[in-house]
Design a protein around this motif. Structure first.
Motif, short mmCIF file in Angstrom:
data_model
loop_
_atom_site.label_atom_id
_atom_site.label_comp_id
_atom_site.label_asym_id
_atom_site.label_seq_id
_atom_site.Cartn_x
_atom_site.Cartn_y
_atom_site.Cartn_z
N ALA A 124 22.79 -76.46 -61.52
CA ALA A 124 23.99 -77.17 -61.98
C ALA A 124 23.66 -78.43 -62.77
CB ALA A 124 24.87 -77.52 -60.78
N SER A 125 22.45 -78.95 -62.62
CA SER A 125 22.09 -80.19 -63.32
C SER A 125 21.78 -79.96 -64.79
CB SER A 125 20.90 -80.86 -62.64
OG SER A 125 19.72 -80.13 -62.88
N GLY A 126 21.66 -78.74 -65.20
CA GLY A 126 21.39 -78.45 -66.59
C GLY A 126 19.95 -78.76 -67.00
N GLY A 127 19.01 -78.64 -66.09
CA GLY A 127 17.61 -78.85 -66.41
C GLY A 127 17.10 -80.24 -66.10
N ARG A 128 17.93 -81.12 -65.60
CA ARG A 128 17.49 -82.49 -65.29
C ARG A 128 16.68 -82.55 -64.01
NH1 ARG A 128 22.28 -82.72 -67.79
NH2 ARG A 128 22.50 -84.21 -69.48
N ILE A 129 16.91 -81.60 -63.12
CA ILE A 129 16.18 -81.53 -61.86
C ILE A 129 15.44 -80.20 -61.85
CG2 ILE A 129 16.40 -81.43 -59.36
CD1 ILE A 129 19.00 -82.98 -59.66
N THR A 130 14.19 -80.23 -61.47
CA THR A 130 13.43 -78.99 -61.41
C THR A 130 13.56 -78.36 -60.02
OG1 THR A 130 11.44 -80.20 -60.79
CG2 THR A 130 11.75 -79.74 -63.12
N ASP A 131 13.56 -77.07 -60.01
CA ASP A 131 13.64 -76.31 -58.77
C ASP A 131 12.23 -76.14 -58.22
OD1 ASP A 131 14.07 -74.57 -56.71
OD2 ASP A 131 14.81 -72.93 -57.95
N PRO A 132 11.89 -76.75 -57.08
CA PRO A 132 10.52 -76.65 -56.57
C PRO A 132 10.15 -75.23 -56.15
CG PRO A 132 11.92 -77.70 -54.94
CD PRO A 132 12.73 -77.54 -56.19
N TYR A 133 11.13 -74.44 -55.72
CA TYR A 133 10.84 -73.07 -55.33
C TYR A 133 10.46 -72.24 -56.55
CZ TYR A 133 13.11 -74.41 -50.96
OH TYR A 133 13.45 -75.04 -49.81
N ALA A 134 11.20 -72.40 -57.64
CA ALA A 134 10.90 -71.66 -58.87
C ALA A 134 9.58 -72.13 -59.46
CB ALA A 134 12.04 -71.82 -59.87
N ALA A 135 9.32 -73.43 -59.41
CA ALA A 135 8.07 -73.96 -59.94
C ALA A 135 6.88 -73.43 -59.14
CB ALA A 135 8.09 -75.49 -59.91
N ALA A 136 7.01 -73.35 -57.82
CA ALA A 136 5.93 -72.82 -56.99
C ALA A 136 5.72 -71.34 -57.25
CB ALA A 136 6.24 -73.05 -55.52
N ALA A 137 6.80 -70.59 -57.43
CA ALA A 137 6.67 -69.16 -57.72
C ALA A 137 6.01 -68.95 -59.08
CB ALA A 137 8.04 -68.49 -57.68
N ALA A 138 6.37 -69.77 -60.06
CA ALA A 138 5.76 -69.66 -61.39
C ALA A 138 4.28 -70.02 -61.34
CB ALA A 138 6.49 -70.55 -62.38
N ALA A 139 3.93 -71.03 -60.55
CA ALA A 139 2.53 -71.42 -60.41
C ALA A 139 1.73 -70.31 -59.72
CB ALA A 139 2.41 -72.72 -59.63
N ASP A 140 2.29 -69.68 -58.70
CA ASP A 140 1.61 -68.58 -58.03
C ASP A 140 1.42 -67.40 -58.98
OD1 ASP A 140 1.41 -69.97 -55.68
OD2 ASP A 140 3.11 -68.95 -54.71
N GLU A 141 2.44 -67.11 -59.76
CA GLU A 141 2.37 -66.01 -60.71
C GLU A 141 1.30 -66.30 -61.76
OE1 GLU A 141 3.16 -62.35 -62.22
OE2 GLU A 141 4.12 -63.19 -60.45
N ALA A 142 1.26 -67.53 -62.25
CA ALA A 142 0.26 -67.91 -63.25
C ALA A 142 -1.15 -67.84 -62.66
CB ALA A 142 0.54 -69.31 -63.77
N ALA A 143 -1.30 -68.26 -61.41
CA ALA A 143 -2.61 -68.21 -60.76
C ALA A 143 -3.05 -66.76 -60.55
CB ALA A 143 -2.57 -68.94 -59.43
N ASP A 144 -2.13 -65.89 -60.14
CA ASP A 144 -2.45 -64.48 -59.97
C ASP A 144 -2.86 -63.85 -61.30
OD1 ASP A 144 -1.91 -64.65 -57.29
OD2 ASP A 144 0.08 -63.72 -57.43
N HIS A 145 -2.11 -64.18 -62.33
CA HIS A 145 -2.37 -63.62 -63.66
C HIS A 145 -3.71 -64.13 -64.21
CE1 HIS A 145 -1.34 -61.63 -67.33
NE2 HIS A 145 -1.50 -62.74 -68.03
N ALA A 146 -3.99 -65.42 -64.03
CA ALA A 146 -5.25 -66.01 -64.52
C ALA A 146 -6.44 -65.45 -63.74
CB ALA A 146 -5.21 -67.53 -64.40
N GLY A 147 -6.30 -65.27 -62.45
CA GLY A 147 -7.38 -64.72 -61.63
C GLY A 147 -7.68 -63.28 -61.99
#
Length: 165
Positions: A124-147
């Motif tokens: 609802a903030s329109g991108g002003r606040i980041t979602d920590p759950y989505a950021a963690a999932a994206a980081a895990d996905e990036a780590a899996d992909h990089a590995g």
């Protein structure tokens, strides 16, 4: 920095965070509990009827509304609107509701807002606040992909199932 709005982007939905309507059952139970002293001695305990009425008013009124413009905080008595430019961050104490840290150094308690509501607030903030759950999932996905790329294998999620042969 929030993304620029255009004619092709939709406004994020307004998010109203309020106390669950099930709390009205607690108010009814409170009315039932105070009815015994009230009926037993109305002159002395008649004032107890104020407690369930105040509880109903509190449940109905207290809320935090998140919009693309900012936050609207409503309490039993009064309320406050906060623009996103006034807010520098959020603090989530161990117990109790979240607090918005203001640019002037103060804090405002955000009724009913807890850490698990953060994805809804981020949307609802329109991108002003980041979602920590989505950021963690994206980081895990990036780590899996990089590995998987570093050793030349397919990522585990995309690997076909085998019988071990």
């Amino acid at each position: 920095m929030p993304p620029e709005s255009s004619s092709h982007t939709t406004n994020p939905p307004k998010q109203v965070i309020r106390i669950s309507p099930l709390a009205y059952l607690g108010c009814a139970f409170l009315l039932f509990a105070v009815s015994f002293p009230i009926f037993g001695w109305p002159a002395a305990f008649g004032w107890l009827v104020i407690a369930p009425i105040a509880a109903v008013a509190w449940v109905a009124r207290v809320r935090t509304t998140v919009t693309s413009d900012g936050l609207e905080v409503r309490r039993l008595f009064g309320g406050r609107s906060l623009a996103w430019s006034e807010i520098t961050g959020f603090r989530f104490p161990k117990r109790g509701w979240a607090r918005a840290t203001l640019a002037d150094g103060g804090e405002v308690t955000l009724p009913v807002v807890t850490f698990d509501r953060l994805p809804e607030i981020a949307e609802a903030s329109g991108g002003r606040i980041t979602d920590p759950y989505a950021a963690a999932a994206a980081a895990d996905e990036a780590a899996d992909h990089a590995g998987a790329e570093s050793n030349g294998e397919q990522p585990v999620k995309n690997r076909p199932d085998t019988d071990g042969e």
